[in-house]
Design an enzyme around this catalytic site. Structure first.
Site, PDB file in Angstrom:
ATOM      1  N   GLU A   1      -5.487   0.077  -2.719  1.00 18.67           N
ATOM      2  CA  GLU A   1      -5.334   2.124  -3.060  1.00 18.67           C
ATOM      3  C   GLU A   1      -3.663   2.013  -3.400  1.00 18.67           C
ATOM      4  OE1 GLU A   1      -7.049   4.185  -3.809  1.00 18.67           O
ATOM      5  OE2 GLU A   1      -8.782   2.782  -2.173  1.00 18.67           O
TER       6      GLU A   1
ATOM      7  N   GLU B   1       4.904   5.698 -12.799  1.00 20.47           N
ATOM      8  CA  GLU B   1       5.047   6.438 -10.965  1.00 20.47           C
ATOM      9  C   GLU B   1       6.726   6.370 -10.552  1.00 20.47           C
ATOM     10  OE1 GLU B   1       3.725   4.873  -7.406  1.00 20.47           O
ATOM     11  OE2 GLU B   1       2.145   6.549  -7.575  1.00 20.47           O
TER      12      GLU B   1
ATOM     13  N   CYS C   1       0.763   9.543  -2.501  1.00 23.07           N
ATOM     14  CA  CYS C   1       0.016   9.231  -3.839  1.00 23.07           C
ATOM     15  C   CYS C   1      -0.790  10.089  -4.883  1.00 23.07           C
ATOM     16  CB  CYS C   1      -0.840   8.163  -3.389  1.00 23.07           C
ATOM     17  SG  CYS C   1      -1.500   8.724  -2.058  1.00 23.07           S
TER      18      CYS C   1
ATOM     19  N   LYS D   1       0.189  -5.050   9.281  1.00 21.38           N
ATOM     20  CA  LYS D   1       2.017  -4.694   9.096  1.00 21.38           C
ATOM     21  C   LYS D   1       2.522  -4.183   7.583  1.00 21.38           C
ATOM     22  CE  LYS D   1       4.463  -5.779   5.448  1.00 21.38           C
ATOM     23  NZ  LYS D   1       5.685  -5.070   5.802  1.00 21.38           N
TER      24      LYS D   1
HETATM   25  P1  NAD Z   1       4.848  -1.067  -2.110  1.00 21.10           P
HETATM   26  O1  NAD Z   1       3.880  -1.671  -2.328  1.00 21.10           O
HETATM   27  O2  NAD Z   1       6.604  -1.745  -2.174  1.00 21.10           O
HETATM   28  O3  NAD Z   1       4.778  -2.415  -0.416  1.00 21.10           O
HETATM   29  C1  NAD Z   1       3.415  -1.598   0.375  1.00 21.10           C
HETATM   30  C2  NAD Z   1       3.327  -2.766   1.473  1.00 21.10           C
HETATM   31  O4  NAD Z   1       3.247  -4.303   0.608  1.00 21.10           O
HETATM   32  C3  NAD Z   1       4.557  -3.071   1.916  1.00 21.10           C
HETATM   33  O5  NAD Z   1       3.859  -3.112   3.550  1.00 21.10           O
HETATM   34  C4  NAD Z   1       5.498  -4.038   1.734  1.00 21.10           C
HETATM   35  O6  NAD Z   1       6.527  -4.618   2.936  1.00 21.10           O
HETATM   36  C5  NAD Z   1       4.737  -4.581   2.132  1.00 21.10           C
HETATM   37  N1  NAD Z   1       5.064  -5.848   0.601  1.00 21.10           N
HETATM   38  C6  NAD Z   1       5.707  -6.459  -0.335  1.00 21.10           C
HETATM   39  N2  NAD Z   1       5.971  -6.948  -0.909  1.00 21.10           N
HETATM   40  C7  NAD Z   1       5.091  -8.095  -0.906  1.00 21.10           C
HETATM   41  C8  NAD Z   1       3.816  -8.861  -1.415  1.00 21.10           C
HETATM   42  N3  NAD Z   1       4.967  -9.138  -2.522  1.00 21.10           N
HETATM   43  N4  NAD Z   1       3.164  -9.503  -1.068  1.00 21.10           N
HETATM   44  C9  NAD Z   1       2.583  -8.937  -0.033  1.00 21.10           C
HETATM   45  N5  NAD Z   1       3.445  -7.481   1.030  1.00 21.10           N
HETATM   46  C10 NAD Z   1       4.229  -7.042  -0.314  1.00 21.10           C
HETATM   47  O7  NAD Z   1       4.559  -0.343  -1.600  1.00 21.10           O
HETATM   48  P2  NAD Z   1       5.022   1.308  -1.544  1.00 21.10           P
HETATM   49  O8  NAD Z   1       7.202   1.674  -1.845  1.00 21.10           O
HETATM   50  O9  NAD Z   1       5.575   1.234   0.537  1.00 21.10           O
HETATM   51  O10 NAD Z   1       4.713   2.887  -0.660  1.00 21.10           O
HETATM   52  C11 NAD Z   1       4.399   3.339  -2.145  1.00 21.10           C
HETATM   53  C12 NAD Z   1       3.645   2.949  -2.955  1.00 21.10           C
HETATM   54  O11 NAD Z   1       2.137   3.493  -2.328  1.00 21.10           O
HETATM   55  C13 NAD Z   1       3.335   3.940  -4.219  1.00 21.10           C
HETATM   56  O12 NAD Z   1       2.793   3.257  -5.812  1.00 21.10           O
HETATM   57  C14 NAD Z   1       2.132   4.859  -4.300  1.00 21.10           C
HETATM   58  O13 NAD Z   1       1.763   5.301  -4.901  1.00 21.10           O
HETATM   59  C15 NAD Z   1       1.432   4.087  -3.093  1.00 21.10           C
HETATM   60  N6  NAD Z   1       0.068   4.410  -2.058  1.00 21.10           N
HETATM   61  C16 NAD Z   1      -0.708   4.558  -2.392  1.00 21.10           C
HETATM   62  C17 NAD Z   1      -2.182   5.197  -1.777  1.00 21.10           C
HETATM   63  C18 NAD Z   1      -3.516   5.352  -2.919  1.00 21.10           C
HETATM   64  O14 NAD Z   1      -4.206   5.461  -1.576  1.00 21.10           O
HETATM   65  N7  NAD Z   1      -3.510   4.684  -3.759  1.00 21.10           N
HETATM   66  C19 NAD Z   1      -1.514   6.219  -0.968  1.00 21.10           C
HETATM   67  C20 NAD Z   1       0.092   5.744  -0.555  1.00 21.10           C
HETATM   68  C21 NAD Z   1       0.590   5.318  -1.434  1.00 21.10           C
END
Ligand code: NAD
Length: 489
Positions: A247, A381, A281, A173
């Site tokens: 992550e 963040e 990230c 997804k």
């Molecule tokens: P997000 O948490 O908003 O979304 C991530 C995914 O989760 C998307 O596919 C989204 O559709 C899904 N999602 C959203 N709400 C959900 C729910 N209630 N239940 C299940 N799935 C749900 O994150 P984003 O804005 O897409 O990405 C940015 C974030 O990702 C930042 O916080 C960044 O630090 C983090 N990130 C971390 C790493 C790492 O390796 N630590 C790598 C890349 C990004």
């Protein structure tokens, strides 16, 4: 470029009942394509397809599974520019950075393909005569993969590759902001001949992701995204005893000690803070600098920040693209306003709207100086090109400030003294630590991940990544002719 996306379910490209527009964040006049806004039904169909494909895929030997992944590597190489263009246009990353992301992905998929000949357990002498003790690794079954928008080629494939290498089938997804790259990955997976239903892709947002978390046939979840959503994922998986790997967010520090090469530290800091619009990230969001070198350091980072050229990511002279979306830009602008009340603004602090930039979501590269360690801009963040400089008096204070946040992904120290470098390596509570390097970057054969509110579960990438996607089974074989008792009698 136009990429209209469909869900990939059981090898068929299927529409959902509704669609969303995928527009370029650098120029919202640019429609990249349409993508399914899937609901629960599409996720259920994908899980059913993945379950059906499981039997045959488990019978495919691990080296054969590796051969499919090597084919995928070749296709990724041949299609680098197309994938990178889709990535640049929909995420806003510079085209050259996008090519770098595809290259990094290729190196990891190749490494995972090699793992298919290295999925070894242990064999051991037993406490009992005539007995062999050993372990085997077996796939979980159907695995759910939920990914963010900021590395939309890398992250899906650094989950798909080890998962299918270990014999699982998957439902991906992807993030709703970056459907085109996920669609193109699906096309290459099909071209590689990976059997139908082994990799399924369901576009959309929360509704299909929630089904993956809750469905009893999805046996494990690998999630990358925000800490806030990660908490929901961990809870849902904990309640169902599903293995989970998360992550999450970061607030990465770059420490500059008073013996550092300030020029190198400033260059690394500007790259980590403003590169990829601060949407890594591993981005540098805090510079923790000792008083003696702080003025010189700040002046050099400011000079580099002023050289940043915002623009369309496909234009060669651009050095910084946009925020990925209006919502993301709003979050960055909100923190800029908070920062103005907390610290000394030295650069940026708003939105760029000159000329064509008005058509996109461009934050200014921003630097706040003399930030307090506990300020909101120094602890939460932001995920934009916003740097907080925190001035400190000693290495001990620098480490305490660096550790004084909820997150623990990566950190960096600039020093020419090996003992001080090791003090930071030992005491900095992060999953990854760099010495005289930017906070960004990672290599395919090395583990990647964080601690505290940044990471739960085993690391991604590196030689052990596939183990998250498998269950270890211990086997005792009594091959002695005579029957015998257990070793506890
Ligand atoms: P997000 O948490 O908003 O979304 C991530 C995914 O989760 C998307 O596919 C989204 O559709 C899904 N999602 C959203 N709400 C959900 C729910 N209630 N239940 C299940 N799935 C749900 O994150 P984003 O804005 O897409 O990405 C940015 C974030 O990702 C930042 O916080 C960044 O630090 C983090 N990130 C971390 C790493 C790492 O390796 N630590 C790598 C890349 C990004």
């Amino acid at each position: 470029m136009r990429v209209d996306c469909s869900n990939l379910i059981g090898g068929e490209w299927l529409e959902a009942s509704s669609t969303i527009e995928n527009r370029c964040p650098a120029n919202t006049d640019e429609l990249i394509g349409l993508a399914p806004d899937s609901g629960e039904a599409e996720a259920h169909a994908a899980i059913a397809a993945a379950s059906e494909a499981l039997g045959e895929w488990r019978q495919t030997t691990a080296p054969q599974r590796g051969a499919y992944l090597y084919r995928l590597v070749r296709l990724l190489e041949e299609n680098t520019d197309r994938l990178a263009e889709a990535l640049a246009r929909e995420e806003g990353k510079l085209f050259r950075e996008a090519k770098g992301e595809v290259g990094k992905t290729i190196r990891y998929v190749e490494f995972a393909a090699g793992d298919c000949r290295r999925m070894t357990g242990i064999t051991s002498e037993s406490e009992l005569p005539g007995t062999l003790a050993m372990t085997l690794w077996r796939p979980h079954g159907v695995v759910g993969l939920i990914t963010p928008w900021n590395f939309p080629v890398c992250i899906p494939l650094w989950k798909i590759a080890p998962a299918i290498a270990a014999g699982n089938t998957v439902v991906l997804k992807p993030a709703p902001e970056t459907p085109a790259t996920a669609h193109l990955i699906g096309e290459l997976i099909q071209k590689a001949g990976i059997p139908k239903g082994v990799v399924n892709i369901v576009h959309g947002d929360v509704a299909p992701a929630k089904v993956l978390l809750e469905h009893p046939d999805v046996k494990a979840i690998s999630f990358t995204g925000s800490t806030e959503v990660g908490r929901i994922v961990e809870k849902a998986c904990g309640e169902r005893h599903k293995p989970v790997q998360c992550e999450l967010g970061g607030k990465n520090p770059l420490i500059v000690l008073d013996d550092a090469d300030v020029g190198k530290a400033a260059a690394a800091c500007a790259l980590g803070a403003f590169g990829s619009t601060g949407q890594r990230c591993t981005a540098t969001s805090r510079a923790i600098v000792m008083h003696d070198v702080a003025d010189a350091f700040v002046e050099q980072v400011l000079a580099l920040g002023k050289q940043v050229r915002a623009g369309h990511p496909m234009i060669e002279s651009t050095t910084m693209g946009p925020s990925v979306s209006e919502r993301q830009l709003a979050q960055v602008l909100k923190y800029m306003e908070i920062g103005k009340g907390e610290a000394e603004l030295r650069l940026g602090g708003g939105r760029s709207t000159e000329g064509d930039l008005a058509k996109g979501f461009f934050p200014e590269p921003t630097l706040f100086d003399r930030v307090q360690a506990n300020a909101r801009i120094a602890t939460e963040e932001i995920f934009g090109p916003v740097l907080s400089v925190i001035r400190v008096g000693s290495i001990e204070e620098a480490i305490a400030v660096a550790n004084g946040v909820d997150f623990g992904l990566t950190g960096s120290v600039f020093t020419q003294n090996i003992s001080r470098a090791f003090q930071v390596i030992e005491e900095l509570h992060t999953g990854m630590t760099h010495v005289n390097n930017p906070t960004i970057g990672g290599e395919a054969h090395m583990p990647f991940g964080g601690v505290k509110a940044t990471g739960v579960g085993p690391r991604e990438m590196g030689p052990e990544a596939w183990k998250f996607y498998a269950e270890e089974k211990t086997v005792y074989i009594n091959h002695a002719a005579a029957s015998r008792k257990s070793n506890i009698y």
